[in-house]
Motif scaffolding. Structure first.
Motif: not given
Lengths: 129, 129
Positions: B106-116
């Motif tokens: 979940i965190v990996r997906e969230v961080v990916r989204h935040h970076e975008r």
């Protein structure tokens, strides 16, 4: 419970969304972020409990499959689940890709567990002669 | 909704746990398995809706972090979440390793989204001169 490996703060006693246990921040944490994190912690607790229930059922499925000689993985069933969860995700404004990745993650873990279960059964058969 | 790529059965019209739409099985599916699958489908729907809500909040967190200039990832917070979820998993008879893998996913997906999100903000800054 062990201390956090990152900032050394004791973890077991930290209430939801607490800021006090995060002393090493270089910047203050906005109150809005503290509140959002408390909500995330609540949802994560619910998610973990639902996952626990789901795995309880898949353990049962594993035993049923092992007893019936069915293979652990079932690509047809998985394709149906993926299509259904992608649709549910779309209806609730979640990225369908994420729902699919989530199910893939779960299924991989379940299959790993089923395979271990069936290997154990085979070992039991072998031990029984 | 598209047909299942695996067995060609139409997916959209399949009720929960239906057997009729799985004609290509080499073996009949035990009734106990059909029932367990219906429960899994119910739990998966609940999980997807909770995930949708969680990502709604993390989108907000992403905006707060971007506005405050905070980094997308927060290792201290993540270590606390992992320790807490491992404990919750243990209390509800779920493998703590699995709870940790789940949060990592979940965190990996969230961080990916935040970076975008932050990249988009930087592009907006640049476009604004």
């Amino acid at each position: 419970m062990v201390g956090s490996p990152v900032d050394g703060a004791p973890v077991g006693s930290v209430p939801l969304g607490a800021v006090a246990a995060e002393p090493a921040r270089s910047q203050p944490i906005p109150a809005e972020l503290v509140s959002a994190r408390a909500s995330i912690d609540n949802l994560d607790a619910a998610l973990v409990h639902l996952l626990a229930e789901r795995f309880k059922i898949t353990r049962r499925v594993g035993r049923i499959k092992a007893a019936a000689g069915l293979p652990p993985a079932d690509p047809g069933r998985e394709a149906e689940q993926i299509a259904r969860l992608r649709q549910l995700a779309q209806d609730s404004d979640l990225d369908p890709e994420l729902a699919e990745k989530f199910l893939t993650f779960i299924v991989r873990e379940v299959v790993r567990h089923h395979e271990r279960l069936q290997a154990d059964d085979h070992r039991a058969d072998w031990l029984a002669g």
